[in-house]
Design a protein around this motif. Structure first.
Motif, PDB file in Angstrom:
ATOM      1  N   CYS A   2     -29.474 -18.153  13.834  1.00 27.56           N
ATOM      2  CA  CYS A   2     -29.812 -18.032  12.449  1.00 27.56           C
ATOM      3  C   CYS A   2     -28.558 -18.126  11.558  1.00 27.56           C
ATOM      4  O   CYS A   2     -27.489 -18.426  12.196  1.00 27.56           O
ATOM      5  CB  CYS A   2     -30.506 -16.560  12.168  1.00 27.56           C
ATOM      6  SG  CYS A   2     -31.943 -16.499  13.396  1.00 27.56           S
ATOM      7  N   ASP A  37     -36.687 -21.919   9.877  1.00 24.80           N
ATOM      8  CA  ASP A  37     -38.130 -21.300  10.165  1.00 24.80           C
ATOM      9  C   ASP A  37     -38.492 -20.251   9.324  1.00 24.80           C
ATOM     10  O   ASP A  37     -39.585 -19.612   9.676  1.00 24.80           O
ATOM     11  CB  ASP A  37     -38.200 -21.099  11.712  1.00 24.80           C
ATOM     12  CG  ASP A  37     -38.029 -22.233  12.439  1.00 24.80           C
ATOM     13  OD1 ASP A  37     -38.462 -23.532  12.094  1.00 24.80           O
ATOM     14  OD2 ASP A  37     -37.403 -21.978  13.551  1.00 24.80           O
ATOM     15  N   GLY A  38     -37.779 -19.787   8.384  1.00 25.59           N
ATOM     16  CA  GLY A  38     -38.052 -18.438   7.591  1.00 25.59           C
ATOM     17  C   GLY A  38     -36.851 -17.907   7.039  1.00 25.59           C
ATOM     18  O   GLY A  38     -35.863 -18.141   7.458  1.00 25.59           O
ATOM     19  N   ARG A  54     -31.674 -15.980   7.426  1.00 22.72           N
ATOM     20  CA  ARG A  54     -32.278 -17.363   7.541  1.00 22.72           C
ATOM     21  C   ARG A  54     -32.769 -17.631   9.157  1.00 22.72           C
ATOM     22  O   ARG A  54     -31.726 -17.168   9.874  1.00 22.72           O
ATOM     23  CB  ARG A  54     -31.547 -18.468   7.060  1.00 22.72           C
ATOM     24  CG  ARG A  54     -31.224 -18.700   5.655  1.00 22.72           C
ATOM     25  CD  ARG A  54     -32.503 -18.822   4.854  1.00 22.72           C
ATOM     26  NE  ARG A  54     -33.261 -20.036   5.356  1.00 22.72           N
ATOM     27  CZ  ARG A  54     -34.111 -20.974   4.472  1.00 22.72           C
ATOM     28  NH1 ARG A  54     -34.052 -20.875   3.170  1.00 22.72           N
ATOM     29  NH2 ARG A  54     -34.813 -21.904   5.010  1.00 22.72           N
ATOM     30  N   ARG A  55     -34.093 -17.903   9.537  1.00 18.51           N
ATOM     31  CA  ARG A  55     -34.251 -17.839  11.156  1.00 18.51           C
ATOM     32  C   ARG A  55     -34.642 -19.264  11.589  1.00 18.51           C
ATOM     33  O   ARG A  55     -35.129 -20.129  10.906  1.00 18.51           O
ATOM     34  CB  ARG A  55     -35.605 -16.899  11.061  1.00 18.51           C
ATOM     35  CG  ARG A  55     -36.091 -16.709  12.465  1.00 18.51           C
ATOM     36  CD  ARG A  55     -37.412 -15.981  12.535  1.00 18.51           C
ATOM     37  NE  ARG A  55     -37.809 -15.478  13.843  1.00 18.51           N
ATOM     38  CZ  ARG A  55     -38.972 -15.218  14.402  1.00 18.51           C
ATOM     39  NH1 ARG A  55     -40.081 -15.224  13.377  1.00 18.51           N
ATOM     40  NH2 ARG A  55     -39.149 -15.166  15.716  1.00 18.51           N
ATOM     41  N   LEU A  56     -33.781 -19.285  12.630  1.00 22.15           N
ATOM     42  CA  LEU A  56     -34.302 -20.391  13.705  1.00 22.15           C
ATOM     43  C   LEU A  56     -35.129 -19.491  14.744  1.00 22.15           C
ATOM     44  O   LEU A  56     -34.278 -18.746  15.792  1.00 22.15           O
ATOM     45  CB  LEU A  56     -33.064 -21.157  14.228  1.00 22.15           C
ATOM     46  CG  LEU A  56     -33.371 -22.136  15.149  1.00 22.15           C
ATOM     47  CD1 LEU A  56     -34.250 -23.114  14.513  1.00 22.15           C
ATOM     48  CD2 LEU A  56     -32.053 -22.771  15.624  1.00 22.15           C
ATOM     49  N   ALA A  57     -36.392 -19.980  14.736  1.00 22.40           N
ATOM     50  CA  ALA A  57     -37.145 -19.103  15.862  1.00 22.40           C
ATOM     51  C   ALA A  57     -37.152 -19.791  17.077  1.00 22.40           C
ATOM     52  O   ALA A  57     -37.392 -20.702  17.420  1.00 22.40           O
ATOM     53  CB  ALA A  57     -38.570 -19.122  15.320  1.00 22.40           C
ATOM     54  N   THR A  61     -41.403 -16.200  18.498  1.00 18.03           N
ATOM     55  CA  THR A  61     -41.471 -17.265  17.508  1.00 18.03           C
ATOM     56  C   THR A  61     -42.380 -16.604  16.324  1.00 18.03           C
ATOM     57  O   THR A  61     -42.829 -16.975  15.488  1.00 18.03           O
ATOM     58  CB  THR A  61     -41.876 -18.670  17.660  1.00 18.03           C
ATOM     59  OG1 THR A  61     -42.947 -18.605  18.365  1.00 18.03           O
ATOM     60  CG2 THR A  61     -40.601 -19.074  18.617  1.00 18.03           C
ATOM     61  N   THR A  66     -39.467 -11.359  12.509  1.00 21.84           N
ATOM     62  CA  THR A  66     -38.676 -11.951  11.426  1.00 21.84           C
ATOM     63  C   THR A  66     -37.422 -10.692  10.890  1.00 21.84           C
ATOM     64  O   THR A  66     -37.531  -9.766  11.388  1.00 21.84           O
ATOM     65  CB  THR A  66     -39.557 -12.143  10.347  1.00 21.84           C
ATOM     66  OG1 THR A  66     -40.356 -10.998   9.972  1.00 21.84           O
ATOM     67  CG2 THR A  66     -40.370 -13.330  10.521  1.00 21.84           C
ATOM     68  N   VAL A 270     -39.022 -22.116  23.131  1.00 21.32           N
ATOM     69  CA  VAL A 270     -38.912 -23.571  22.664  1.00 21.32           C
ATOM     70  C   VAL A 270     -38.369 -24.551  23.427  1.00 21.32           C
ATOM     71  O   VAL A 270     -37.953 -24.130  24.586  1.00 21.32           O
ATOM     72  CB  VAL A 270     -37.889 -23.678  21.202  1.00 21.32           C
ATOM     73  CG1 VAL A 270     -38.866 -22.796  20.223  1.00 21.32           C
ATOM     74  CG2 VAL A 270     -36.576 -23.019  21.692  1.00 21.32           C
ATOM     75  N   THR A 372     -34.850 -27.938  20.827  1.00 23.59           N
ATOM     76  CA  THR A 372     -34.076 -27.000  19.858  1.00 23.59           C
ATOM     77  C   THR A 372     -32.898 -26.390  20.759  1.00 23.59           C
ATOM     78  O   THR A 372     -31.990 -26.074  19.888  1.00 23.59           O
ATOM     79  CB  THR A 372     -35.294 -25.882  19.579  1.00 23.59           C
ATOM     80  OG1 THR A 372     -36.166 -26.431  18.878  1.00 23.59           O
ATOM     81  CG2 THR A 372     -34.495 -24.826  18.539  1.00 23.59           C
ATOM     82  N   SER A 505     -29.989 -27.658  13.094  1.00 25.16           N
ATOM     83  CA  SER A 505     -30.843 -26.473  13.335  1.00 25.16           C
ATOM     84  C   SER A 505     -31.114 -26.438  14.816  1.00 25.16           C
ATOM     85  O   SER A 505     -32.211 -25.923  15.296  1.00 25.16           O
ATOM     86  CB  SER A 505     -32.044 -26.421  12.475  1.00 25.16           C
ATOM     87  OG  SER A 505     -31.859 -26.715  11.306  1.00 25.16           O
TER      88      SER A 505
END
Length: 621
Positions: A2, A37-38, A54-57, A61, A66, A270, A372, A505
């Motif tokens: 993230c 992702d969010g 800022r999220r990379l799940a 997930t 979050t 992932v 990912t 990402s």
């Protein structure tokens, strides 16, 4: 993986509260590539602290995981990284009475911090940069992983606010000036390296600092400002430890420990894969991962058809042998031109060679194929002695220890394997007088800066970083490996990997940097690292039943090395280099005579290296 950001503000009128929330959004927008992702933000009621994310799940997930995440109506976290042993830690914390509402590693960190405070860091196996606000004690906790895989920068703005973020560009976005440290400019132009080893808190830019690796700090806001941050180191490699077992036992244990690290670093919700060169480091990781039979597991590589150092044959052979799909990209000079500015935007600080672009393109390829998380072999060379330049230091140690026959034998074997190993009077002197050798190396680096060709002499005299130069005193190979792992080569390579992976990402995980594995490897005798004319001998020996012989016992080291000198000679690149020289002359960094003649009084290879560095610095300017 993230992107995180935060603001501690000493002024808490309504207008400043709104300003901090707007500024956090500005900061996290600059980090969108780290977390597509969010996004989220949070500010406490009294307004001392504002956090963004800022999220990379990757793990859990679901929306429940979050951030910023809250815990026990007391703690709030914004966190960048992965905790690989979070499942085991969760079980321990449940036994202590904690309950969890998510399956995330983030919530485990919060519970562990509540239970152990900063001592929780010693229980974490992972890579991370985190900020935890304690509403009860009204203080912020910042921490970074042992090797500095994940970044954390901070700055105090003119209004007395403390700003922090995963990348410098999030701080710049609030109007903070971008002023390069002139001493580091000279260091980079002379050596291709950045950073002062004895001042790890300094970034390449004035007024912007970083939390050193393996460190934490507490910050207490107050009416007049906040406590000045002082970092505390919580872990270090103990170079005094000695392994007491036999060589066969060590060979077996190395494969077991590395295998365990690979398994832990494949925990994800992932798709996973691996970076793959033709070398033993990435080959070992790929081979161990392939035994787990993970669906869709792929290898991602860079090849250079027609180039003498192309590794495609080794990559194809290894992929076929261990049985997974090999994806390959072939970067060319046109990529150097088209992608250069974007690459530097992500890197933010200077890059030493075009191999950084190659890594950037490998992660881009992984994104194109929906993978990912990638494993990578970084760290193996530094902890196991993989670079050819380590060989003379090892031989000096052998000679000084009285192992003269072994020293002569190893020197002959290294040369027989095609490695150029210089050996002469200076090596004997360095072995006998390590302190004098250290002083000479520092003096040599200082002189190299003073004699930079075509750099403005007034600039050199004004900004020569004499007091910041450092070289380690090497009494044995282990001294040099410790330096490169904690202060030298590795921190810079980790910065490249973080920015390149996050640019697309993607998340990169490094099995060789499991801290208990690193500590154990440092306890091994140096003669197990270099043996029979091979670097990283014990790794090769431990993996010879897993890897094809051509990979396991190859003699040369390449690792995604591109044809940089060829690229530098292309017209498009030369045009960009010439533009760079004009800019640096205008900024009084280069002497005007560089524009009068392209026939410099330096060897062709050296000239091309300097051209690369001029281009980098001018682009950052």
């Amino acid at each position: 993986m993230c992107g995180i950001a935060g603001i501690i503000s000493p002024v808490r009128q309504n207008e400043s509260l709104a300003r901090d929330l707007l500024d956090i959004k500005t900061m996290t927008d600059q980090l969108a590539h780290r977390g597509p992702d969010g996004e989220g933000s949070w500010q406490n009621l009294s307004g001392e602290i504002t956090l963004g994310h800022r999220r990379l799940a990757v793990i859990d997930t679901s929306a429940a995981a979050t951030q910023p995440m809250h815990f026990e109506n007391r703690y709030t976290i914004t966190y960048n990284g992965e905790l690989y042993n979070y499942i085991e830690l969760r079980e321990q914390l449940i036994a202590k009475g904690h309950s969890f509402r998510t399956l995330s590693d983030t919530e485990v960190i919060l519970a562990a911090f509540h239970e152990y405070r900063e001592k929780c860091l010693l229980q974490f196996d992972g890579m991370f940069a985190m900020a935890i606000w304690d509403e009860l004690e009204q203080r912020l906790f910042l921490a970074r992983d042992r090797f500095g895989e994940k970044p954390l920068f901070f700055h105090e703005d003119p209004d007395g606010r403390f700003l922090f973020a995963s990348e410098i560009k999030a701080i710049w976005a609030l109007g903070v000036p971008r002023i390069m440290d002139e001493g580091q400019v000279l260091l980079f132009l002379s050596t291709g390296n950045t950073g002062y080893p004895i001042a790890p808190e300094k970034s390449f830019y004035k007024g912007i600092f970083q939390l050193p690796a393996s460190s934490f700090m507490y910050i207490l806001p107050g009416k007049e400002g906040y406590s000045k941050p002082e970092s505390i180191r919580y872990w270090d490699i103990d170079t005094r430890q000695k392994f007491g077992g036999s060589l066969p036992e060590a060979i077996r244990l190395l494969q077991e420990k590395l295998n365990t690290s690979v398994q832990l670093r494949l925990r994800a919700d992932v798709q996973t894969g691996t970076s793959l060169s033709g070398g033993v480091d990435s080959g070992s990781i790929a081979a161990l991962a392939s035994r787990l039979e993970i669906a869709g597991f792929q290898g991602f590589s860079a090849t250079f058809p027609g180039f003498e150092k192309d590794e495609s044959a080794l990559i194809n052979s290894l992929s076929k042998e261990i049985g997974f799909t090999s994806r390959q990209t072939s970067p060319a000079a046109e990529n150097l031109v088209s992608d250069f500015d974007r690459l530097l935007w992500h890197q933010e600080e200077p890059i030493g060679s075009a191999s950084v672009l190659v890594q950037y393109k490998v992660f881009e390829l992984a994104k194109q194929h929906g993978v990912t998380v990638l494993l990578d072999g970084q760290g193996a060379d530094e902890i196991l002695g993989g670079y050819p330049q380590y060989i003379p230091w090892f031989l000096q140690e052998e000679w000084r220890s009285g192992n003269w026959a072994r020293q002569r034998r190893e020197l002959a074997l290294f040369r027989r394997h095609g490695l150029h190993v210089p050996w002469g009077l200076k090596n004997y002197l360095a072995a006998l007088f390590p302190a004098a050798a250290q002083s000479q190396l520092i003096s040599r680096q200082s002189a190299k800066i003073r004699n930079l060709p075509l750099v403005n002499k007034a600039y050199i005299e004004a900004y020569h970083p004499a007091g910041s130069l450092y070289k380690p005193m090497v009494t044995g190979l282990r001294d040099l490996l410790y330096y490169d792992t904690t202060m030298g080569k590795l921190p810079e390579l980790l910065r490249y990997a973080d920015r390149n992976s996050m640019a697309h990402s993607r998340e990169v995980r490094l099995p060789f940097l499991q801290h208990e594995l690193v500590q154990w490897i440092f306890s091994l005798p140096d003669e197990w690292r270099m043996k029979d004319g091979y670097t990283k001998w014990i790794l090769r020996k431990s993996m010879e039943n897993v890897l094809p012989p051509a990979t396991c016992w190859q003699k040369l080291k390449i690792a995604f090395e591109p044809p940089q000198l060829q690229w530098m000679k292309t017209p498009a690149v030369q045009e960009r280099v010439m533009d760079a020289k004009y800019k640096l002359v205008q900024n009084n960094i280069l002497d005007k005579k560089i524009l009068k003649s392209e026939k410099l009084n330096t060897p062709a290879e050296s000239r091309n290296n300097f051209d690369w560095r001029y281009w980098v610095i001018a682009s950052l300017e």
